[in-house]
Design a protein around this motif. Sequence first.
Motif, PDB file in Angstrom:
ATOM      1  N   THR A  51       0.565  -0.967  -0.137  1.00 36.18           N
ATOM      2  CA  THR A  51      -0.215  -0.027  -0.395  1.00 36.18           C
ATOM      3  C   THR A  51       0.870   1.210  -0.108  1.00 36.18           C
ATOM      4  O   THR A  51       2.097   0.945   0.257  1.00 36.18           O
ATOM      5  CB  THR A  51      -1.140  -0.015   0.782  1.00 36.18           C
ATOM      6  N   LYS A  53       1.075   4.891   1.329  1.00 33.10           N
ATOM      7  CA  LYS A  53       0.416   6.217   2.230  1.00 33.10           C
ATOM      8  C   LYS A  53       1.067   7.436   2.050  1.00 33.10           C
ATOM      9  O   LYS A  53       2.040   7.570   1.514  1.00 33.10           O
ATOM     10  CB  LYS A  53       1.576   6.036   3.489  1.00 33.10           C
ATOM     11  N   ASP A 164      -3.905   4.073   0.807  1.00 28.29           N
ATOM     12  CA  ASP A 164      -3.671   3.685   2.251  1.00 28.29           C
ATOM     13  C   ASP A 164      -4.567   4.801   2.669  1.00 28.29           C
ATOM     14  O   ASP A 164      -4.701   6.254   2.113  1.00 28.29           O
ATOM     15  CB  ASP A 164      -2.015   3.990   2.884  1.00 28.29           C
ATOM     16  N   ARG A 165      -5.605   4.812   4.402  1.00 26.46           N
ATOM     17  CA  ARG A 165      -6.002   5.408   3.757  1.00 26.46           C
ATOM     18  C   ARG A 165      -5.624   6.016   5.867  1.00 26.46           C
ATOM     19  O   ARG A 165      -6.111   5.078   6.284  1.00 26.46           O
ATOM     20  CB  ARG A 165      -7.491   5.063   3.712  1.00 26.46           C
ATOM     21  N   ASP A 166      -6.700   7.319   6.180  1.00 26.13           N
ATOM     22  CA  ASP A 166      -7.258   7.459   7.388  1.00 26.13           C
ATOM     23  C   ASP A 166      -8.211   7.468   7.882  1.00 26.13           C
ATOM     24  O   ASP A 166      -8.023   7.342   9.700  1.00 26.13           O
ATOM     25  CB  ASP A 166      -6.484   9.296   7.843  1.00 26.13           C
TER      26      ASP A 166
END
Length: 342
Positions: A51, A53, A164-166
């Motif tokens: 992934t 970031k 990627d995700r927050d």
Amino acid sequence: MSFAKRTLAERWLQGAYQGSRWLSPLKPLGALYQWAMARREREYSSGKKATWKAPVPVIVVGNITLGGTGKSPLVAWLAGWLVAQGWSPGIVSRGYGGKAPSYPLLVTADTHVVESGDEPLMLAQQTGLPVAADPNRVRGVQALIEKGCDIILSDDGLQHLALDRDIELVVVDGARGLGNGRCLPAGPLRESPSRLQRVDAVIINGDSPPSLSITPSIMQSATTMQLAPLCWRRLDDGARFPLAPLPFTLPVHAVAGIGHPERFFRTLSALGVEGEWHPLADHQHFSADALSFADTRPVIMTAKDAVKCYALSPPNSWVLDVEATLPPEFEYWLAARLSALS
């Protein structure tokens, strides 16, 4: 011109949401699909698949069902809210239905819909913010960061795990819920219902009936979103008019090439609009012939359809613009989450 016939895929989707018995023989295939999606998620979470970031926060807006749930209106709302909080957001979208000469495609209000697809162009026109259309979301996000964006909204990006995700936000249609609760092709789900337990927030678009098929614990913590009519917009010159009195005569022809046309038609009825309803396939391709009716009634459409119809529609064509509304508690929660990321 009659729109009575919808695609086989649309009829299948309606059956999946309504729990048609003829889908029962497909249950083993649905279980296999669910297993494959769970395995894919484990491969990304374990690091077996890479992934990327981003150096800025990424908020993913998605769903676990096929068909429209109201993701794009939520993205537009988030974009405006983030700007009001001092952020410089950018929006990344796959650009479904579009084919650009090259990617990433930086979409503006003047981009041709054939290149961008309908949703990226609609979001660019509604928000005035940088929008990137790219099947490779990572590449699209990188282009937005180069444009100076300090936070990213990924439209319909829940299953694009390479990015990627927050924060993950999942939108569920309040009227249709999770349908029969089964995965493709036995039902309308892209992932298992348990996926809702691993996202940051579940947002119910509209009122939720008892048959929503979501566990009580998730329902208790879910946020309710409403799509509120904003104004009428005349398609040929963009002039805006208040919701009442109606700026056109009745009856009308109303067309909707969105994931859940019935929601649009119910809204029109609530506003006092009468006429013939023409439900179309999601991301419907329009032509001048398709919008040529035997009479001269006004033609009413959604904002998503309008971006494909500027050069096609008859003169007396109108758009109903809507906006998402969310409770203050969701704003407080989101502000706290973003503060914790910095």
